[in-house]
Design a protein around this motif. Structure first.
Motif, PDB file in Angstrom:
ATOM      1  N   ALA A 112       0.829  -1.211   0.000  1.00  0.00           N
ATOM      2  CA  ALA A 112       0.000   0.000   0.000  1.00  0.00           C
ATOM      3  C   ALA A 112       0.861   1.259   0.000  1.00  0.00           C
ATOM      4  CB  ALA A 112      -0.927  -0.008   1.212  1.00  0.00           C
ATOM      5  N   LEU A 113       1.889   1.288   0.834  1.00  0.00           N
ATOM      6  CA  LEU A 113       2.781   2.452   0.880  1.00  0.00           C
ATOM      7  C   LEU A 113       3.524   2.637  -0.434  1.00  0.00           C
ATOM      8  CD1 LEU A 113       4.266   2.069   4.470  1.00  0.00           C
ATOM      9  CD2 LEU A 113       2.705   3.856   3.670  1.00  0.00           C
ATOM     10  N   THR A 114       3.901   1.532  -1.058  1.00  0.00           N
ATOM     11  CA  THR A 114       4.606   1.612  -2.335  1.00  0.00           C
ATOM     12  C   THR A 114       3.716   2.199  -3.419  1.00  0.00           C
ATOM     13  OG1 THR A 114       5.993  -0.278  -1.778  1.00  0.00           O
ATOM     14  CG2 THR A 114       5.826   0.297  -4.100  1.00  0.00           C
ATOM     15  N   VAL A 115       2.465   1.760  -3.471  1.00  0.00           N
ATOM     16  CA  VAL A 115       1.525   2.299  -4.459  1.00  0.00           C
ATOM     17  C   VAL A 115       1.366   3.802  -4.278  1.00  0.00           C
ATOM     18  CG1 VAL A 115      -0.891   2.307  -5.179  1.00  0.00           C
ATOM     19  CG2 VAL A 115       0.289   0.135  -4.803  1.00  0.00           C
ATOM     20  N   VAL A 116       1.202   4.234  -3.047  1.00  0.00           N
ATOM     21  CA  VAL A 116       1.056   5.670  -2.768  1.00  0.00           C
ATOM     22  C   VAL A 116       2.322   6.423  -3.175  1.00  0.00           C
ATOM     23  CG1 VAL A 116       0.784   7.393  -0.940  1.00  0.00           C
ATOM     24  CG2 VAL A 116      -0.624   5.328  -0.931  1.00  0.00           C
ATOM     25  N   ASP A 117       3.476   5.868  -2.844  1.00  0.00           N
ATOM     26  CA  ASP A 117       4.743   6.506  -3.190  1.00  0.00           C
ATOM     27  C   ASP A 117       4.905   6.658  -4.696  1.00  0.00           C
ATOM     28  OD1 ASP A 117       7.642   7.299  -2.584  1.00  0.00           O
ATOM     29  OD2 ASP A 117       7.917   5.572  -3.901  1.00  0.00           O
ATOM     30  N   PRO A 122       7.511  12.167  -7.625  1.00  0.00           N
ATOM     31  CA  PRO A 122       8.013  12.203  -9.005  1.00  0.00           C
ATOM     32  C   PRO A 122       9.166  11.232  -9.210  1.00  0.00           C
ATOM     33  CG  PRO A 122       7.799  14.424  -8.092  1.00  0.00           C
ATOM     34  CD  PRO A 122       7.629  13.475  -6.951  1.00  0.00           C
ATOM     35  N   GLY A 123       9.329  10.816 -10.460  1.00  0.00           N
ATOM     36  CA  GLY A 123      10.468   9.986 -10.804  1.00  0.00           C
ATOM     37  C   GLY A 123      10.107   8.603 -11.306  1.00  0.00           C
ATOM     38  N   PHE A 124       8.880   8.133 -11.025  1.00  0.00           N
ATOM     39  CA  PHE A 124       8.481   6.823 -11.525  1.00  0.00           C
ATOM     40  C   PHE A 124       7.477   6.978 -12.670  1.00  0.00           C
ATOM     41  CE2 PHE A 124       6.025   2.880 -11.644  1.00  0.00           C
ATOM     42  CZ  PHE A 124       7.053   1.966 -11.773  1.00  0.00           C
ATOM     43  N   LEU A 125       6.293   7.460 -12.373  1.00  0.00           N
ATOM     44  CA  LEU A 125       5.321   7.704 -13.440  1.00  0.00           C
ATOM     45  C   LEU A 125       5.671   8.953 -14.234  1.00  0.00           C
ATOM     46  CD1 LEU A 125       1.990   6.956 -11.535  1.00  0.00           C
ATOM     47  CD2 LEU A 125       3.177   5.469 -13.171  1.00  0.00           C
ATOM     48  N   ARG A 126       6.345   9.893 -13.557  1.00  0.00           N
ATOM     49  CA  ARG A 126       6.737  11.148 -14.211  1.00  0.00           C
ATOM     50  C   ARG A 126       8.249  11.308 -14.071  1.00  0.00           C
ATOM     51  NH1 ARG A 126       2.660  11.953 -10.880  1.00  0.00           N
ATOM     52  NH2 ARG A 126       3.934  12.979  -9.313  1.00  0.00           N
ATOM     53  N   LEU A 260       2.397  -0.407 -11.761  1.00  0.00           N
ATOM     54  CA  LEU A 260       1.614   0.109 -10.638  1.00  0.00           C
ATOM     55  C   LEU A 260       0.286  -0.629 -10.512  1.00  0.00           C
ATOM     56  CD1 LEU A 260       1.323   2.242  -8.408  1.00  0.00           C
ATOM     57  CD2 LEU A 260       0.399   3.797 -10.125  1.00  0.00           C
ATOM     58  N   ALA A 261      -0.363  -0.895 -11.638  1.00  0.00           N
ATOM     59  CA  ALA A 261      -1.645  -1.603 -11.614  1.00  0.00           C
ATOM     60  C   ALA A 261      -1.485  -3.009 -11.052  1.00  0.00           C
ATOM     61  CB  ALA A 261      -2.238  -1.658 -13.022  1.00  0.00           C
ATOM     62  N   LEU A 262      -0.389  -3.674 -11.408  1.00  0.00           N
ATOM     63  CA  LEU A 262      -0.153  -5.022 -10.890  1.00  0.00           C
ATOM     64  C   LEU A 262       0.004  -5.012  -9.373  1.00  0.00           C
ATOM     65  CD1 LEU A 262       0.306  -8.018 -11.412  1.00  0.00           C
ATOM     66  CD2 LEU A 262       2.722  -7.516 -11.791  1.00  0.00           C
ATOM     67  N   LEU A 263       0.684  -4.002  -8.843  1.00  0.00           N
ATOM     68  CA  LEU A 263       0.803  -3.890  -7.391  1.00  0.00           C
ATOM     69  C   LEU A 263      -0.584  -3.775  -6.745  1.00  0.00           C
ATOM     70  CD1 LEU A 263       3.831  -1.476  -6.810  1.00  0.00           C
ATOM     71  CD2 LEU A 263       3.773  -3.972  -6.681  1.00  0.00           C
ATOM     72  N   GLY A 264      -1.463  -3.011  -7.386  1.00  0.00           N
ATOM     73  CA  GLY A 264      -2.815  -2.877  -6.859  1.00  0.00           C
ATOM     74  C   GLY A 264      -3.569  -4.191  -6.837  1.00  0.00           C
TER      75      GLY A 264
END
Length: 274
Positions: A112-117, A122-126, A260-264
């Protein structure tokens, strides 16, 4: 859960190993929890140990078939790999002595914390200018030389990854991406890093006995469910071989969102499994 279902899920772990650097941990943990539901609270301990074996084999095979030019990005990373192994051993030992519920809660909280992070920082999706996609050729280029991961991160990454059974890719892939690597390279490099964590964790999980679970499950060796691990690997390894030979071309941004979706999905799965 029967062998056919485990085999089918093994196919999925092969896909996640190649596309996302998940050597099987995030998929294997909720699946093995379901498969060993009769063990009650101890199911998560068996799942994290079994996950380590699945990740070890998947990551070793994926690393072996990764192009050498990609792996050269880890040149000079000996101290990092050594500390990942030390952390992996410490995490595996902690799993054997911690209360079963701690690993389950830790898995849920960490994902959960990783998804929020990943969503907010910035730096992963952007990416901060590290990755550029060419619309014409659908190729990826780096604007600057990627930075190496600090060796000091090895011990904590290894310890958390082994304790939770996640393999480290959930930490190393975002870190590698923020260091300047495109997703296709970051996910490939996650496999040898996972290998360094999974090797000592697997060795410790296979040795010794567990007074709670060993006598209740005929397929256990130490804390590892060999039946589940074998079925998962039988499904995964052929997929890894095929996808490494002919990797799909995924736009970098779509690749990051898929990660990110897979983590969810995994977060929902482990919540339902609990």
């Amino acid at each position: 859960m029967n062998e056919v279902a485990l085999l089918g899920i093994g196919l999925l772990t092969g896909v996640t190993t190649v596309l996302f650097g998940f050597g099987g941990g995030f998929v294997a943990v909720p699946v093995v929890v379901w498969a060993n539901a009769a063990l009650g609270a101890d199911a998560i301990r068996v799942a994290t140990a079994t996950s380590a074996l699945v990740m070890l084999v998947n990551a070793a095979f994926a690393t072996a078939v990764t192009p050498r030019r990609v792996l050269t990005a880890l040149r000079g990373s000996g101290p990092l790999l050594a500390l990942l192994a030390v952390g992996g051993a410490a995490g595996a030992l902690a799993t054997r002595h911690a209360e079963a519920g701690q690993a389950h809660f830790g898995f849920v909280a960490y994902v959960a914390l990783t998804v929020v992070d990943l969503l907010l920082r910035p730096g992963f999706l952007r990416p901060r200018g590290h990755v550029r996609e060419s619309r014409e050729a659908h190729s990826e280029e780096t604007r600057e030389v990627p930075r190496p991961l600090p060796a000091v991160l090895g011990a904590p990454i290894g310890a958390v990854a082994a304790f939770l059974g996640v393999g480290g890719s959930v930490m190393t892939v975002p870190a590698l991406r923020r260091a300047g690597h495109p997703m296709r390279v970051a996910t490939a490099l996650a496999n040898p890093l996972t290998l360094a964590i999974a090797l000592p964790a697997t060795a410790l999980s296979l040795t010794g006995t567990d007074a709670v679970a060993a006598h209740t499950h005929p397929h256990l060796v130490g804390l590892v469910d060999l039946r589940a691990a074998g079925a998962l690997l039988l499904g995964a390894l052929p997929v890894i071989a095929v996808l490494r030979r002919r990797p799909p071309r995924i736009p970098d941004r779509a690749h990051a969102w898929s990660y990110l979706a897979l983590l969810g999905v995994v977060e929902v799965a482990i919540l339902l499994a609990g």
